[in-house]
Design an enzyme around this catalytic site. Sequence first.
Site, PDB file in Angstrom:
ATOM      1  N   SER A  54       0.841  -1.186   0.000  1.00  0.00           N
ATOM      2  CA  SER A  54       0.000   0.000   0.000  1.00  0.00           C
ATOM      3  C   SER A  54       0.879   1.239   0.000  1.00  0.00           C
ATOM      4  O   SER A  54       1.968   1.226   0.586  1.00  0.00           O
ATOM      5  CB  SER A  54      -0.881   0.008   1.254  1.00  0.00           C
ATOM      6  OG  SER A  54      -1.569   1.238   1.384  1.00  0.00           O
ATOM      7  N   TYR A  82      -0.392  -0.124  10.735  1.00  0.00           N
ATOM      8  CA  TYR A  82      -0.712  -0.576   9.381  1.00  0.00           C
ATOM      9  C   TYR A  82       0.446  -0.247   8.430  1.00  0.00           C
ATOM     10  O   TYR A  82       0.867  -1.084   7.634  1.00  0.00           O
ATOM     11  CB  TYR A  82      -2.001   0.086   8.878  1.00  0.00           C
ATOM     12  CG  TYR A  82      -2.351  -0.283   7.462  1.00  0.00           C
ATOM     13  CD1 TYR A  82      -2.872  -1.536   7.166  1.00  0.00           C
ATOM     14  CD2 TYR A  82      -2.169   0.615   6.412  1.00  0.00           C
ATOM     15  CE1 TYR A  82      -3.190  -1.883   5.861  1.00  0.00           C
ATOM     16  CE2 TYR A  82      -2.488   0.279   5.119  1.00  0.00           C
ATOM     17  CZ  TYR A  82      -3.002  -0.966   4.848  1.00  0.00           C
ATOM     18  OH  TYR A  82      -3.325  -1.307   3.548  1.00  0.00           O
TER      19      TYR A  82
END
Length: 115
Positions: A54, A82
């Site tokens: 990501s 994350y």
Amino acid sequence: MLIITGIMACPFELSKDGIESQFATNHVGHFLFTLTLMPAIKNAQNPRIVNLSSSEHFRHPQNGIDFENINSEKAHNTFTRYGQSKLANMLFTYGIDKRYGDFVTANSVHPGGIF
């Protein structure tokens, strides 16, 4: 083709193995799965590994993956946790390419903007 999922920005929780859930799900599971399949990958014709990372990897802690505090609820917020899980995906992909690049194509991609 095999697709493995991940999780994002969830409340702090430890996995059954005692690893922060986002890092366990988004990186450790994929890492172990890939290494388990490596003998088959080595014997495959034109093998490819695609890790879904990501662009949010930039939210990782300032000095990269904070292994000293990876399981600490107080050390980082959910998006930082994350980010370090996705940075781990990218670094793992780089490591695959460095070690096995002679016979496997390894890529790390951001899911948005792929058409």
